[in-house]
Design a protein around this motif. Structure first.
Motif, mmCIF file in Angstrom:
data_model
loop_
_atom_site.group_PDB
_atom_site.id
_atom_site.type_symbol
_atom_site.label_atom_id
_atom_site.label_comp_id
_atom_site.label_asym_id
_atom_site.label_seq_id
_atom_site.Cartn_x
_atom_site.Cartn_y
_atom_site.Cartn_z
ATOM 1 N N ASP A 86 -7.697 9.219 2.500
ATOM 2 C CA ASP A 86 -6.719 8.127 2.525
ATOM 3 C C ASP A 86 -6.328 7.600 4.130
ATOM 4 O O ASP A 86 -6.002 8.641 4.595
ATOM 5 C CB ASP A 86 -5.505 8.111 1.671
ATOM 6 C CG ASP A 86 -5.824 7.886 0.340
ATOM 7 O OD1 ASP A 86 -6.847 7.487 -0.179
ATOM 8 O OD2 ASP A 86 -4.850 8.036 -0.533
ATOM 9 N N ARG A 121 0.613 -1.076 0.024
ATOM 10 C CA ARG A 121 -0.221 0.016 -0.014
ATOM 11 C C ARG A 121 0.884 1.189 0.122
ATOM 12 O O ARG A 121 2.128 1.170 0.377
ATOM 13 C CB ARG A 121 -0.876 -0.083 1.338
ATOM 14 C CG ARG A 121 -0.107 -0.480 2.645
ATOM 15 C CD ARG A 121 -1.188 -0.637 3.480
ATOM 16 N NE ARG A 121 -0.383 -1.267 4.798
ATOM 17 C CZ ARG A 121 -1.019 -1.211 5.985
ATOM 18 N NH1 ARG A 121 -1.923 -0.634 6.332
ATOM 19 N NH2 ARG A 121 -0.282 -2.080 6.925
ATOM 20 N N PRO A 169 -3.918 5.131 6.697
ATOM 21 C CA PRO A 169 -2.972 4.418 6.905
ATOM 22 C C PRO A 169 -3.218 2.960 6.458
ATOM 23 O O PRO A 169 -2.527 2.083 6.100
ATOM 24 C CB PRO A 169 -2.459 4.659 8.159
ATOM 25 C CG PRO A 169 -2.735 6.066 8.419
ATOM 26 C CD PRO A 169 -4.005 6.177 7.988
ATOM 27 N N GLY A 170 -4.376 2.530 6.814
ATOM 28 C CA GLY A 170 -5.065 1.218 6.884
ATOM 29 C C GLY A 170 -5.394 0.614 5.504
ATOM 30 O O GLY A 170 -5.419 -0.413 5.480
ATOM 31 N N ALA A 171 -5.852 1.737 4.596
ATOM 32 C CA ALA A 171 -6.024 1.304 3.336
ATOM 33 C C ALA A 171 -5.278 0.546 2.571
ATOM 34 O O ALA A 171 -3.864 1.128 2.463
ATOM 35 C CB ALA A 171 -6.642 2.486 2.568
ATOM 36 N N ILE A 172 -5.593 -0.599 1.745
ATOM 37 C CA ILE A 172 -4.881 -0.923 0.856
ATOM 38 C C ILE A 172 -4.908 -0.544 -0.493
ATOM 39 O O ILE A 172 -6.050 -0.312 -1.032
ATOM 40 C CB ILE A 172 -5.231 -2.672 0.811
ATOM 41 C CG1 ILE A 172 -4.931 -3.413 2.217
ATOM 42 C CG2 ILE A 172 -4.096 -3.294 -0.302
ATOM 43 C CD1 ILE A 172 -5.010 -4.696 2.155
ATOM 44 N N ARG A 173 -3.967 -0.126 -1.336
ATOM 45 C CA ARG A 173 -3.997 0.274 -2.460
ATOM 46 C C ARG A 173 -2.920 -0.413 -3.450
ATOM 47 O O ARG A 173 -1.732 0.067 -2.998
ATOM 48 C CB ARG A 173 -3.940 1.956 -2.427
ATOM 49 C CG ARG A 173 -4.916 2.750 -1.831
ATOM 50 C CD ARG A 173 -4.475 4.109 -1.743
ATOM 51 N NE ARG A 173 -3.501 4.389 -0.801
ATOM 52 C CZ ARG A 173 -3.784 4.493 0.667
ATOM 53 N NH1 ARG A 173 -4.851 4.146 0.785
ATOM 54 N NH2 ARG A 173 -2.773 4.829 1.468
ATOM 55 N N ASP A 174 -3.374 -0.874 -4.259
ATOM 56 C CA ASP A 174 -2.000 -1.347 -5.238
ATOM 57 C C ASP A 174 -1.825 -0.708 -6.562
ATOM 58 O O ASP A 174 -0.876 -1.054 -7.239
ATOM 59 C CB ASP A 174 -2.256 -2.880 -5.502
ATOM 60 C CG ASP A 174 -3.549 -3.241 -6.243
ATOM 61 O OD1 ASP A 174 -3.739 -2.222 -7.025
ATOM 62 O OD2 ASP A 174 -4.204 -4.271 -6.166
ATOM 63 N N LYS A 175 -2.544 0.412 -6.637
ATOM 64 C CA LYS A 175 -1.965 1.372 -7.596
ATOM 65 C C LYS A 175 -1.037 2.308 -6.896
ATOM 66 O O LYS A 175 -1.209 2.955 -5.854
ATOM 67 C CB LYS A 175 -3.232 2.229 -8.138
ATOM 68 C CG LYS A 175 -3.942 1.510 -9.352
ATOM 69 C CD LYS A 175 -4.751 2.349 -10.192
ATOM 70 C CE LYS A 175 -3.945 3.343 -11.184
ATOM 71 N NZ LYS A 175 -3.168 4.393 -10.499
ATOM 72 N N ALA A 176 0.124 2.451 -7.683
ATOM 73 C CA ALA A 176 1.363 3.034 -6.908
ATOM 74 C C ALA A 176 0.978 4.705 -7.063
ATOM 75 O O ALA A 176 1.543 5.377 -6.419
ATOM 76 C CB ALA A 176 2.751 2.761 -7.627
ATOM 77 N N GLU A 177 0.181 5.075 -8.171
ATOM 78 C CA GLU A 177 -0.254 6.605 -8.304
ATOM 79 C C GLU A 177 -1.471 6.731 -7.902
ATOM 80 O O GLU A 177 -2.416 6.191 -8.400
ATOM 81 C CB GLU A 177 0.049 7.244 -9.787
ATOM 82 C CG GLU A 177 1.520 6.962 -10.189
ATOM 83 C CD GLU A 177 1.723 5.911 -11.001
ATOM 84 O OE1 GLU A 177 1.762 6.140 -12.458
ATOM 85 O OE2 GLU A 177 1.606 4.586 -10.801
ATOM 86 N N LEU A 189 3.315 2.712 9.899
ATOM 87 C CA LEU A 189 2.858 3.398 8.701
ATOM 88 C C LEU A 189 2.457 4.726 9.318
ATOM 89 O O LEU A 189 2.845 5.748 8.772
ATOM 90 C CB LEU A 189 1.763 2.695 8.018
ATOM 91 C CG LEU A 189 1.299 3.323 6.707
ATOM 92 C CD1 LEU A 189 2.484 3.099 5.991
ATOM 93 C CD2 LEU A 189 0.128 2.528 6.146
#
Lengths: 430, 430, 430
Positions: C420, B191, C422-430, B354
């Protein structure tokens, strides 16, 4: 390894020198005519704001006529349009301290709470010429020091037909109407794009970008025979327009011997689809107006403007023009616009262009793209445009002073995005 | 009064000189191996984008193999990943003008609408070596001018066990598996964190930050005996790893005579809690990968990567590795991961990290933190890391050109936050 | 043409020279007393953060007393207020590495996990004097190198009555109470405005801005006779206050022979409305506190502070003060505040001021407004304020180091707006 370094580019140092002014025009070309609103966006008495080339504009319609002034009170710089106040038919008043300006001249004619102030009559704000024609409002946006004669609107518009039939023959479609013609109806939309205005211009007439439209619903629905691309095969492919006291630009001579459609790419195993011939022609004129003849359908022409708001936003105008001799024809055009042209052409088809332009912005935002881009033969018309725009623009807009968009990431802009209202109580300081 | 001025700091001018390269690496270390996606994030045929050290990457899986190219068409600089288009198994095509690149070499093999363009074969975009191992995809991210030999992935990974048992004894836990081992399963998440990548690195192995985990649910649930801190008591506490053609980094020799647990602070009346001994060891390797042995539980090891995206964002990778000899063991590990490790360790526990890293960003964002910070004895390992990273990195990433994140507060970024879509009609210019 | 160039301005080069220090004070005036919270915003034991003049502050109430320290741990620069941790009544501990500071002196008294660290007792963070009076908490915000004697709060407050009745006669209303009086109740709100603090100050006492209040509901409801404006007719209109060891500022001598109400503007055909005489007087004091006597009603006075947070945000304080001899009077005041003053005056009426200040920000954000503005006779008091503020401020706040708001458009700020976690999962880097 950086293969880029080794290759020949159409935008080599020599070429870049020839369009240097264009490369400097982040904030647009000043001292030109631009569309600012559709007539129906400014009702009688209404006051609305806009920004063009970094110049804040306030527009008011009074007794039918639309006036444009600088939307920045000379006193403390607030926008008059932020909270419209009009006390007479001939003036607009700043809502903050009552500075009142003549709609005609921009001069300070009174101050609400200081009718005798000696400053009155000695100063004022810039006013801008306005032309309203066939449902569109155009403003001649100038730098504060502009004092030449104001050219006619037609000088900043595309060439017209049938006037130019012999010069630029088009046996394949009916004469394209013009926004300036009698008995035409102009229907369209405008919206903000998030890229520099030049990137938008270059997308409009780009002969190489047909690919992004290959799969568009309108293309499939009408079974248009759209080639993969159109290849210039002579130096006549792009013909310059440099009329004295007239439009400056160029025409892509599609569907002539100067262009060759590319129907197949064997290596990639792609073939052009569609069976119904679709003829059209694009031409581009200073300060940044596109004409697509015979588009989306016969007897209709599509105009597009790409009007700089800031250095990284522009207003995208899409306007369809058609001759209508009577109400019945007008209603038929309006019906077809609402139910077919707007959803499938101005959106479905051109949304792909909007996407493409915005997709270029990061590459050009820091200025590096103008050197790092690697243009080739297919970009012939883009180089042509950059040169002619460099030669015939009437001025490079300066980075404005005291205007939204100059300071990036400013807190008031973020607050607006966050939806903070002046009324909100927040006791966290950050 | 500014008491800071008077005090002795571990990061004094002398020390700062020894890690000057590290202090310059806002955009990360280039010419290293980094994780880019998990295998299951790139299905056969899929095209996805990522950014590492300011380098935009487009990844495609074709015939099982993953390829990585620069995600910036050399023509107009758009991202190929913005609108994936693949016409053959061996190429990727730019959706805008059809520039088509070899997945293997990056060279321009065709242009959809200009198959005969002479530019073809003379230029191309950078390609990057890719390694896929045990469910993780690594890419070797290089500067455009890199032309050394490509080091093996193992050089940018932690040291391995049992190979290093004698060198770095660990009687207290089983041998830690490696991502590179046979028969291991790697499960994790990644993340984006909103801090500079170096702040994230320094949090990972920081011997002084146990305090933020004191109250974590997993610590209480397992009744782990976590000391208040761990105090280095010899210069052997941190042991360097400088293997020729191997990993470069260091190990914190916890639970040896070189470290002493701090169990109480009388003045503050705090005492370490927990009754169940919990043994682990952290080590850190260039370009920024952490290994936590025997964590969260026996026979499992946690790897973390802190991969620079821009100068103020990084991708945070948390990966648990375990030997699984058969499907049953794999399923048991997956079950425990989903229901215990992911919610309570990778989130519950590491979310605190984080938070801590992002909390440092404002202090370092303008560059002043690197001078104003006041490091002490407890930061021994941080200074060690900065020096070794300065010595063994293969290059400081330059501020990229034409890439998202360079221009702060750009309008297209704000528009995306605002949720504006290209299709939206807005007639307000600002 | 640019009419601005030709006209005489009150803010000509000569005038600008006289208030040059003020023009440099983007981040506010340092080494002054400012309100930071209302007493009821900091309960016993509570820890809260704030920022004034770019100085991050952490406040804690312990055994009834409020303490203020720099909200930036000297170790890694995180905010202590980000995650409050207090282990004793006399200290505040950094949640990250346990650095523990004395509330009284700011000196580092311990480190949770390193009780014996030799750094202890040799360093610390800045502390700031605090005064709590009648429900308001004031802090004396200093630069780190400040070591003069601390002036009494009263030096940074408005002049008081009846003490100054003879000097500044006001036959038209009862003596205004002061925040510093015995037996007064202070009720108010504070919120963040998105403009530079100086623009907010200048709006408060601006004799020319009555226009924005002409249509306010409270004005119509009470049928107040508000003139279009108030015109200074002698150089006694604005009287300076330069008391040695006392307040520095000036008073607008409204409702005296020195001011003339403007009741009509014939040219614009506007007339002042309302039949009920409404007497009041504004005065302004360094570092930026406004007093509006006899407002909103008799026996009540309104104080306003405009406290710089960053260079483009400020905290707007609106406080009403009234003498209350017993609980009954207090309850009556609280009742009237909640149901009338807060909604109709502090919001309904003053929201227009908040709007006006924020509307000026774009003009001044890039610094150009301070030259381009065109002040006239009506701005007499604004020039007076700028000069006296330049003469008597105790220091210009420097652009802070390592503080939120310095880097515009930073990713962590945008992430917070985007929501956003800190706990959120994001796999897009931008």
């Amino acid at each position: 390894m950086d293969m880029k370094k080794t290759v020949k580019k159409s935008n080599d140092v020599m070429a870049q020198r020839l369009y240097a002014p264009y490369a400097k025009a982040e904030w647009g070309f000043i001292n030109h005519w631009y569309p600012v609103k559709f007539s129906n966006e400014i009702a009688e008495g209404a006051v609305v704001g806009a920004q063009i080339c970094g110049v804040p504009l306030v527009l008011r319609r009074s007794k039918g006529k639309v006036y444009a002034l600088k939307d920045q009170c000379l006193h403390r710089g607030v926008k008059l349009s932020a909270k419209p106040m009009c006390l007479t038919e001939d003036t607009i008043t700043c809502w903050y301290h009552g500075f009142t300006y003549s709609l005609e001249t921009g001069s300070l004619v009174s101050i609400v709470a200081a009718p005798d102030d000696e400053i009155i009559g000695t100063t004022g704000i810039s006013v801008y010429p306005v032309e309203e024609v066939n449902g569109m409002i155009f403003v001649f946006v100038t730098s504060d020091d502009f004092d030449d004669e104001i050219p006619p609107l037609s000088q900043d518009m595309p060439i017209r037909f049938p006037h130019n039939n012999e010069r630029f023959p088009h046996p394949l479609w009916p004469d394209s109407p013009s926004v300036l013609d009698k008995n035409v109806v102009c229907l369209g939309i405008h919206r903000t794009g998030y890229a520099n205005w030049r990137l938008a211009c270059e997308n409009g007439f780009d002969a190489g970008h047909l690919l992004i439209h290959k799969d568009n619903a309108i293309v499939l629905a009408k079974d248009w025979a759209v080639p993969l691309g159109i290849k210039p095969v002579s130096d006549q492919a792009t013909q310059l327009v440099e009329d004295e006291n007239g439009p400056k630009g160029f025409i892509n001579m599609y569907f002539t011997e100067h262009y060759e459609p590319v129907l197949e790419n064997k290596l990639l195993n792609v073939r052009a689809a569609g069976t119904v011939p679709k003829y059209f022609r694009t031409s581009m004129f200073v300060p940044g107006v596109l004409m697509v003849e015979n588009w989306p359908e016969e007897n209709v022409v599509q105009y597009e403007w790409y009007v700089a708001i800031t250095d990284d936003t522009y207003e995208y105008w899409e306007v369809l023009v058609k001759h209508c001799e009577n109400d019945e024809e007008r209603q038929a055009f309006e019906y077809r616009f609402k139910n077919f042209y707007e959803p499938m052409a101005l959106h479905g088809f051109n949304d792909c262009d909007l996407f493409a332009r915005d997709a270029m912005q990061n590459f050009y935002a820091d200025g590096s793209g103008w050197n790092d881009e690697q243009l080739g033969d297919m970009d012939y018309s883009i180089i042509t445009w950059r040169k002619i725009a460099s030669r015939y623009n009437r001025g490079i807009a300066k980075t404005p002073r005291g205007v939204a968009g100059v300071v990036k990431g400013a807190s008031n802009v973020l607050a607006e995005i966050r939806g903070d209202q002046p009324g909100a109580i927040r006791d966290k300081a950050e």
